[in-house]
Scaffold this active site. Structure first.
Site, PDB file in Angstrom:
ATOM      1  N   LYS A 163       2.480 -36.362  37.633  1.00 50.69           N
ATOM      2  CA  LYS A 163       2.908 -37.169  38.764  1.00 50.69           C
ATOM      3  C   LYS A 163       1.706 -37.419  39.672  1.00 50.69           C
ATOM      4  O   LYS A 163       1.054 -36.479  40.127  1.00 50.69           O
ATOM      5  CB  LYS A 163       4.014 -36.454  39.539  1.00 50.69           C
ATOM      6  CG  LYS A 163       5.331 -36.350  38.782  1.00 50.69           C
ATOM      7  CD  LYS A 163       5.989 -37.706  38.639  1.00 50.69           C
ATOM      8  CE  LYS A 163       7.385 -37.590  38.055  1.00 50.69           C
ATOM      9  NZ  LYS A 163       8.055 -38.910  37.980  1.00 50.69           N
ATOM     10  N   ASP A 191       2.174 -40.764  35.460  1.00 49.48           N
ATOM     11  CA  ASP A 191       3.275 -41.479  36.096  1.00 49.48           C
ATOM     12  C   ASP A 191       2.944 -41.708  37.569  1.00 49.48           C
ATOM     13  O   ASP A 191       2.873 -40.768  38.358  1.00 49.48           O
ATOM     14  CB  ASP A 191       4.577 -40.679  35.961  1.00 49.48           C
ATOM     15  CG  ASP A 191       5.779 -41.444  36.487  1.00 49.48           C
ATOM     16  OD1 ASP A 191       5.627 -42.620  36.864  1.00 49.48           O
ATOM     17  OD2 ASP A 191       6.875 -40.853  36.515  1.00 49.48           O
ATOM     18  N   GLU A 218       2.374 -45.029  33.505  1.00 48.10           N
ATOM     19  CA  GLU A 218       3.758 -45.391  33.798  1.00 48.10           C
ATOM     20  C   GLU A 218       3.904 -45.946  35.218  1.00 48.10           C
ATOM     21  O   GLU A 218       3.491 -45.314  36.181  1.00 48.10           O
ATOM     22  CB  GLU A 218       4.661 -44.172  33.613  1.00 48.10           C
ATOM     23  CG  GLU A 218       6.133 -44.434  33.845  1.00 48.10           C
ATOM     24  CD  GLU A 218       6.992 -43.221  33.535  1.00 48.10           C
ATOM     25  OE1 GLU A 218       8.186 -43.245  33.912  1.00 48.10           O
ATOM     26  OE2 GLU A 218       6.482 -42.242  32.946  1.00 48.10           O
ATOM     27  N   ASP A 243       9.136 -48.231  34.256  1.00 48.02           N
ATOM     28  CA  ASP A 243      10.229 -47.317  34.577  1.00 48.02           C
ATOM     29  C   ASP A 243      11.107 -47.915  35.670  1.00 48.02           C
ATOM     30  O   ASP A 243      12.124 -48.532  35.394  1.00 48.02           O
ATOM     31  CB  ASP A 243       9.677 -45.954  34.998  1.00 48.02           C
ATOM     32  CG  ASP A 243      10.767 -44.966  35.395  1.00 48.02           C
ATOM     33  OD1 ASP A 243      11.959 -45.299  35.272  1.00 48.02           O
ATOM     34  OD2 ASP A 243      10.444 -43.847  35.836  1.00 48.02           O
ATOM     35  N   LYS A 267      16.688 -44.825  31.661  1.00 49.29           N
ATOM     36  CA  LYS A 267      17.347 -43.696  32.321  1.00 49.29           C
ATOM     37  C   LYS A 267      18.810 -44.034  32.544  1.00 49.29           C
ATOM     38  O   LYS A 267      19.136 -45.107  33.056  1.00 49.29           O
ATOM     39  CB  LYS A 267      16.669 -43.375  33.660  1.00 49.29           C
ATOM     40  CG  LYS A 267      15.246 -42.884  33.516  1.00 49.29           C
ATOM     41  CD  LYS A 267      14.614 -42.601  34.873  1.00 49.29           C
ATOM     42  CE  LYS A 267      13.188 -42.076  34.723  1.00 49.29           C
ATOM     43  NZ  LYS A 267      12.530 -41.879  36.030  1.00 49.29           N
TER      44      LYS A 267
END
Length: 370
Positions: A163, A191, A218, A243, A267
């Site tokens: 992250k 990400d 991402e 995403d 998701k």
């Protein structure tokens, strides 16, 4: 078989340590657990983990929309009529995908239990035998992230999702520190959670990290900036994943038409559950775009639902459903054989739910009946 009663529990799942991403820090994870009971006595469980930055839903609004709008409209309906259930929910309220996912997941759990088969058998059967689990590194100092990565490698992990998304120079320092610590054989996925904002900033970052051998980048830009993703993809050879920019069919059509990503992160909380997720996976497969089933840090209930989708489709090449590994207490017993996940053969989601834990973690609740 008809839906007779829906119990709604608003809970806080306790995290072992804070979960830090570009736009928020979580000390606990807010979740809504549904218990759906049929007139035949079969019970199914679902989950909603909303995120106002991604799905436009808050924990409180999700509870209210389930209690006052979605649960009442599905009472009396067959839990196995997935197309009809989604049509009714879509007509009563627009969007709110996490809320709809809770009902969708519970109904798939019921259908699997009624037929005596795991949910993945309802989705085309099992394709994958197991998936490697990627450990998610929350944002921290370069030294702290590298140290945690080293410890996880000792535990058997072979891939990390880092992250980042603060400031490019500091983020690159984090990635370099982890790469130097774990070596070249460990996969690193980066990400950004929209944190770099635009294509220009992202391309600047990619230039200085070109030798760090990342698996993919991402969602570096704002979720609405599909054209920014197109520009990055055209000027870089790094695999690009979308995403937050993908919620449903409308976005998927644009992504496919513009070839805006090499990989998409599906998701259940963003698209409305298992049934819509399978539609997105088929669209991506037809376009030759690889898929991942990602996490909103769900409990064993929501995570198991995502795994059933992932295990049933060839186009699913990675998963990042690690929520249960981050909780000090969970409502279910989804089993991980770190660094792998292997689903069991139990009917439905294959998760035993502990209602005593739900009651312990519950902040407020409601019951909807006919």
């Amino acid at each position: 078989m008809k839906i007779q009663q829906i119990d709604i529990f608003a809970i806080h799942l306790p995290l072992i340590e804070p979960f830090i991403i570009s736009y928020a820090t979580y000390d606990t994870m807010p979740s809504i657990i549904l218990k759906v009971t049929t007139d035949t006595g079969i019970v199914g469980y679902g989950e909603a983990v909303p995120d106002e930055h991604v799905t436009g839903e808050t924990w409180e609004s999700t509870y209210e929309v389930l209690k006052n709008h979605l649960a009442p409209v599905v009472i009396g309906e067959s839990p196995m009529a997935f197309e009809k259930l989604h049509d009714k929910m879509n007509k009563i309220v627009k969007d709110v995908p996490a809320a709809k996912a809770a009902i969708d997941i519970a109904c798939f759990d019921i259908a699997g239990k009624a037929l005596g088969v795991p949910v993945y058998q309802l989705l085309g059967g099992r394709y994958h035998e197991k998936f490697p689990i990627t450990h998610v590194l929350s944002i921290g100092t370069p030294e702290a992230m590298a140290e945690e990565a080293a410890k996880r490698v000792e535990m058997g992990y072979r891939s990390f999702k880092m992250k980042v998304g603060t400031e490019v120079t500091r983020d690159v320092a984090r990635i370099k520190a982890v790469r130097e610590r774990v070596g070249e054989d460990i996969a690193i996925r980066v990400d950004v959670n929209q944190g770099w904002g635009n294509a220009a900033t992202t391309l600047q970052g990619l230039r200085v990290m070109k030798d760090l051998n990342i698996d993919w980048l991402e969602q570096p830009v704002n979720s609405e900036d599909i054209d920014g993703m197109v520009e990055i993809k055209s000027k870089s050879d790094v695999t690009l994943m979308i995403d937050e920019g993908l919620c449903g069919v409308r976005e998927m059509r644009e992504i496919i038409a513009k070839r805006a990503a090499d990989k998409v992160n599906i998701k259940l909380m963003k698209c409305g559950g298992i049934y819509p997720a399978m539609k997105l996976a088929v669209m991506a497969e037809m376009a030759g775009i690889e898929c991942q089933v990602g996490s909103m840090v769900e409990s064993s209930v929501g995570s198991a639902a995502g795994f059933h989708v992932a295990f049933s489709k060839k186009i699913m090449t990675s998963v990042e459903l690690t929520g249960p590994l981050k909780f000090s207490k969970d409502v279910g017993n989804l089993h991980y054989d770190v660094p792998f996940i292997c689903l069991n053969e139990q009917p439905g989601l294959g998760v035993d739910v502990d209602e005593a834990v739900i009651q312990e973690l519950c902040q407020f609740s409601a019951v909807v009946t006919a």
